[in-house]
Design a protein around this motif. Sequence first.
Motif, PDB file in Angstrom:
ATOM      1  N   GLU A   5      38.298  70.869  33.150  1.00 37.71           N
ATOM      2  CA  GLU A   5      37.528  71.474  34.038  1.00 37.71           C
ATOM      3  C   GLU A   5      38.117  71.483  35.206  1.00 37.71           C
ATOM      4  O   GLU A   5      37.920  70.410  35.473  1.00 37.71           O
ATOM      5  N   ARG A  15      37.033  78.860  42.074  1.00 35.43           N
ATOM      6  CA  ARG A  15      37.231  79.525  41.186  1.00 35.43           C
ATOM      7  C   ARG A  15      37.188  78.341  40.379  1.00 35.43           C
ATOM      8  O   ARG A  15      38.272  77.469  40.502  1.00 35.43           O
ATOM      9  N   ARG A  16      36.724  78.429  38.803  1.00 34.92           N
ATOM     10  CA  ARG A  16      36.440  77.900  37.816  1.00 34.92           C
ATOM     11  C   ARG A  16      37.464  77.936  36.937  1.00 34.92           C
ATOM     12  O   ARG A  16      37.575  78.956  36.454  1.00 34.92           O
ATOM     13  N   VAL A  17      38.471  77.360  36.894  1.00 33.21           N
ATOM     14  CA  VAL A  17      39.261  77.271  34.915  1.00 33.21           C
ATOM     15  C   VAL A  17      39.736  75.807  34.364  1.00 33.21           C
ATOM     16  O   VAL A  17      39.487  74.997  34.967  1.00 33.21           O
ATOM     17  N   SER A  18      39.656  76.213  33.133  1.00 32.29           N
ATOM     18  CA  SER A  18      40.339  75.565  31.948  1.00 32.29           C
ATOM     19  C   SER A  18      41.922  74.778  31.955  1.00 32.29           C
ATOM     20  O   SER A  18      42.378  76.179  31.310  1.00 32.29           O
ATOM     21  N   VAL A  19      42.697  73.974  32.594  1.00 30.95           N
ATOM     22  CA  VAL A  19      43.707  73.932  31.756  1.00 30.95           C
ATOM     23  C   VAL A  19      44.406  72.341  31.608  1.00 30.95           C
ATOM     24  O   VAL A  19      43.599  71.617  31.099  1.00 30.95           O
ATOM     25  N   CYS A  28      49.466  77.951  36.280  1.00 32.15           N
ATOM     26  CA  CYS A  28      47.070  78.369  36.716  1.00 32.15           C
ATOM     27  C   CYS A  28      47.100  79.488  37.684  1.00 32.15           C
ATOM     28  O   CYS A  28      46.693  80.017  37.025  1.00 32.15           O
ATOM     29  N   ASP A  32      46.564  81.601  34.524  1.00 32.07           N
ATOM     30  CA  ASP A  32      44.907  81.468  34.698  1.00 32.07           C
ATOM     31  C   ASP A  32      44.198  82.582  35.411  1.00 32.07           C
ATOM     32  O   ASP A  32      42.604  82.580  35.073  1.00 32.07           O
ATOM     33  N   LEU A  33      45.017  82.345  37.098  1.00 37.08           N
ATOM     34  CA  LEU A  33      44.117  83.675  37.250  1.00 37.08           C
ATOM     35  C   LEU A  33      44.270  84.758  38.163  1.00 37.08           C
ATOM     36  O   LEU A  33      44.071  85.439  39.000  1.00 37.08           O
TER      37      LEU A  33
END
Length: 159
Positions: A5, A15-19, A28, A32-33
């Motif tokens: 996270e 922006r919160r993202v799990s990578v 990403c 992802d975004l």
Amino acid sequence: MSGHEITLVVNGVARRVSVPARRLLSDCLRHDLGLTGTHVGCEHGVCGCCTVLLDGEPVRSCLTFAVTVDGQEITTVEGLAGPDGMSAVQRAFAECHGLQCGFCTPGFLCTVTALLRENPAPTEEEVVEGVSGNLCRCTGYQNIIKAVHRAADLMAEES
């Protein structure tokens, strides 16, 4: 595969993202975004198409792991324009025909934005050196160099 996270402040928005640990920042941003303005060309950091601003400095997003920039501020080509429309750099590239196919343009726009922030009135040699890390297969660079000088003029008029 477990994700990490992270929080990225992209174009002024957290922006919160799990990578995965090895997810490239370019992937990403794009996958992802959904910020597809960042282009991936050579995937070796040579062409500059993937250039974004990381805390204001140009970086190759195809060479940067997303997890390494947790908490940092990223500006992509989508974030260069202000609330009133295109930035001076974007306007100058359009006005001076500093693009053709447009694939390299996002990287150039980010690079030039940083260049002019650091040096608002660059000489011809400083412009050539400043954009030397970005490759363009279409324009021959003359109009890109003109666009950088035009952007400097537009920015001077705005201040």
